[in-house]
Design a protein around this motif. Structure first.
Motif, mmCIF file in Angstrom:
data_model
loop_
_atom_site.group_PDB
_atom_site.id
_atom_site.type_symbol
_atom_site.label_atom_id
_atom_site.label_comp_id
_atom_site.label_asym_id
_atom_site.label_seq_id
_atom_site.Cartn_x
_atom_site.Cartn_y
_atom_site.Cartn_z
ATOM 1 N N GLY A 207 -1.137 1.282 -0.352
ATOM 2 C CA GLY A 207 0.094 0.586 -0.002
ATOM 3 C C GLY A 207 0.235 -0.847 -0.508
ATOM 4 O O GLY A 207 1.239 -1.502 -0.210
ATOM 5 N N TYR A 208 -0.735 -1.348 -1.258
ATOM 6 C CA TYR A 208 -0.588 -2.718 -1.789
ATOM 7 C C TYR A 208 0.092 -2.658 -3.151
ATOM 8 O O TYR A 208 -0.513 -2.274 -4.148
ATOM 9 N N SER A 209 1.375 -3.069 -3.187
ATOM 10 C CA SER A 209 2.093 -2.905 -4.451
ATOM 11 C C SER A 209 1.898 -4.094 -5.390
ATOM 12 O O SER A 209 2.045 -3.962 -6.600
ATOM 13 N N ASP A 210 1.502 -5.268 -4.833
ATOM 14 C CA ASP A 210 1.383 -6.431 -5.705
ATOM 15 C C ASP A 210 -0.013 -6.492 -6.349
ATOM 16 O O ASP A 210 -1.039 -6.477 -5.657
ATOM 17 N N ALA A 211 -0.027 -6.580 -7.696
ATOM 18 C CA ALA A 211 -1.294 -6.487 -8.426
ATOM 19 C C ALA A 211 -2.257 -7.622 -8.080
ATOM 20 O O ALA A 211 -3.456 -7.407 -7.909
ATOM 21 N N THR A 212 -1.728 -8.851 -7.954
ATOM 22 C CA THR A 212 -2.629 -9.980 -7.668
ATOM 23 C C THR A 212 -3.253 -9.815 -6.287
ATOM 24 O O THR A 212 -4.443 -10.093 -6.106
ATOM 25 N N THR A 213 -2.454 -9.356 -5.309
ATOM 26 C CA THR A 213 -3.013 -9.125 -3.966
ATOM 27 C C THR A 213 -4.155 -8.114 -4.040
ATOM 28 O O THR A 213 -5.187 -8.271 -3.376
ATOM 29 N N ARG A 214 -3.954 -7.112 -4.874
ATOM 30 C CA ARG A 214 -4.989 -6.072 -4.983
ATOM 31 C C ARG A 214 -6.290 -6.658 -5.533
ATOM 32 O O ARG A 214 -7.366 -6.355 -5.048
#
Ligand code: BGC
Length: 453
Positions: free
Chosen positions: A275-282
């Motif tokens: 559910g983490y769509s933002d690449a940097t957050t991942r």
């Protein structure tokens, strides 16, 4: 000098971790550029452990002939060229070949560096250096994740791979300054050189315990015994040592079947699926995971001799099984707070692994074999490590495509439950027992699992 010895040991482990971890950040970008099939992705990721399998297999005879130092220098050169070749990659196949050669160097150093250290370090430092190796692997993984973050924004996967050349250069220059292993020099009849090396690397404290003359005499004596009864792989299946061999092999197989490298190699992908769509957050979450891995490994090293190997393993397998089952349930729910719950479970899974399944097999592999069979025994156990690492990493993209994340993780949870059962039934406790006592136990008619219980 002992510091340098420690640095080589640590750098070999660091490079192992670095080349494992770097793929996590690079994968997304490589997929965007080359659109590989699931099979190709699996093969590219698994090229490192596969290359390591061949590196470890081939290095035995080479190092007997050329010495430990030359082999480490050759590995250092391969590390540098492999990192640069991966960065240069004009077509996808080159990336696979570059990663295979990086793996080959990892396999070589995975055998030769610990061998060099145990042959050069004074006895009182040996145990600490074995454990330092696992810690260095986790620091290598974390560093790779940080490099990933640095280059992710600019989408520069090539620089991610190229960064590996820097620690490789340190490794190369480090080993070039090291003396040859005194034991290998004695083996080749170069006794005076061996004495000079020992003079250089021993501290006063060590010489009080064992003089140079006595140490060389002990090495010669030992070598004579060995040539009288040369150890081979066949001897590993002798009735007396078979049990030790099976425990060492099974612990590594179960370490890999815990699914650890699905998370280590593919963490950003898994965060994206949960559910983490933002690449940097991942990538940030992946760094958090790398930090938990390092932190809990430090905790493990502190408590491994107090709590003991078996209890830690039981805790670890239980923790890994519960968290994996948890993720199989939460990973389908990708909205609201659920992604946070999944991420927390992933962190707890890594913590459970790092406190037990990470360091214990490496340590037990160095403790459990009789001296004469330690070389071939460690080699066989490492093969299981690389072999199953390759299978798990290679099959993951395909399993993901065919079965989905939940079922794939569910399968690995079953292996963790079996790991718990196996530990309770078969794993001995080596905490506080000398290597000689372990060896004596192997010659008794009692089951190995009774040791230390
Ligand atoms: C394993 C590696 C794994 C690492 C994670 C090591 O003990 O052999 O395959 O990636 O731990 O920290």
């Amino acid at each position: 000098m002992i510091v340098f010895i420690a640095i080589t040991a640590a750098l070999a482990g660091f490079l192992f971790g670095f080349d494992e971890g770097i793929i996590a950040g690079a994968l997304d970008l490589i997929e965007q550029q080359y659109a590989p099939t699931a099979f190709e992705v699996g093969f590219m990721a698994a090229a490192v452990p596969l290359g390591a399998l061949f590196g470890a297999l081939s290095v035995g005879n080479i190092t007997q002939h050329f010495g430990r130092k030359k082999v480490m220098i050759a590995a250092g050169v391969i590390f540098i060229l492999g990192s640069l070749a991966a960065a240069w990659t004009p077509v996808f196949m080159v990336l696979i070949i570059a990663r295979l050669s990086l793996g080959f160097a990892i396999g070589m150093t995975g055998v030769v560096s610990p061998m060099y250290i145990s042959e050069s370090a004074p006895a009182r430092k040996r145990g600490a250096l074995v454990s330092a190796f696992q810690l260095a692997i986790t620091i290598g993984i974390l560093s790779a994740y940080m490099v990933n973050l640095n280059f992710y924004q600019s989408e520069n996967w090539r620089l991610m791979f190229a960064s590996g050349a820097i620690p490789s250069l340190f490794f190369l220059f480090g080993v070039m300054r090291l003396p040859e292993s005194p034991r290998w020099l004695v083996l080749k009849g170069r006794v005076d050189e061996a004495k000079q090396v020992l003079q250089k690397i021993r501290k006063k404290k060590d010489l009080v315990l064992l003089s140079i003359e006595d140490e060389v005499a002990a090495i010669q004596d030992n070598l004579q015994q060995e040539t009288k009864k040369k150890a081979s792989f066949k001897d590993l299946f002798d009735n007396k040592v078979k049990a030790a061999v099976f425990v060492a092999m099974t612990l590594f197989i179960l370490q890999q079947l815990s699914g650890i490298n699905i998370i280590i190699y593919f963490a950003p992908k898994i965060f994206s699926l949960t559910g983490y769509s933002d690449a940097t957050t991942r990538i940030m979450a992946t760094i958090g995971l790398g930090a938990v891995n390092v932190g809990m490994t430090i905790v493990a090293l502190k408590y491994i001799d107090k709590i003991g190997r078996r209890k830690l393993l039981m805790m670890g397998f239980t923790g890994c099984a519960i968290t994996l089952i948890g993720i199989t349930m939460t990973s389908q729910m990708t909205t609201g707070l659920w992604p946070m719950v999944s991420a927390t479970l992933i962190m707890l899974y890594i913590a459970s692994f790092a406190i037990s399944l990470g360091p214990v097999p490496i340590l037990m592999m160095a403790e459990i074999f009789p001296l004469r069979l330690r070389g071939p025994g460690m080699c066989l156990a490492s093969m299981c490590n690389w072999g199953f690492n390759t299978i798990v990493v290679y099959s993951f993209p395909v399993m993901l495509e065919k079965m989905g994340l939940s079922q794939t993780l569910g399968l690995y949870a079953i292996f963790c439950v079996y790991g718990l059962y196996y530990t309770i039934r078969h794993v001995p406790e080596t905490k506080g027992i000398t290597l000689e006592e372990i060896e004596l136990h192997l010659h008794k008619d009692e089951p190995l699992s009774n040791l230390g219980r």
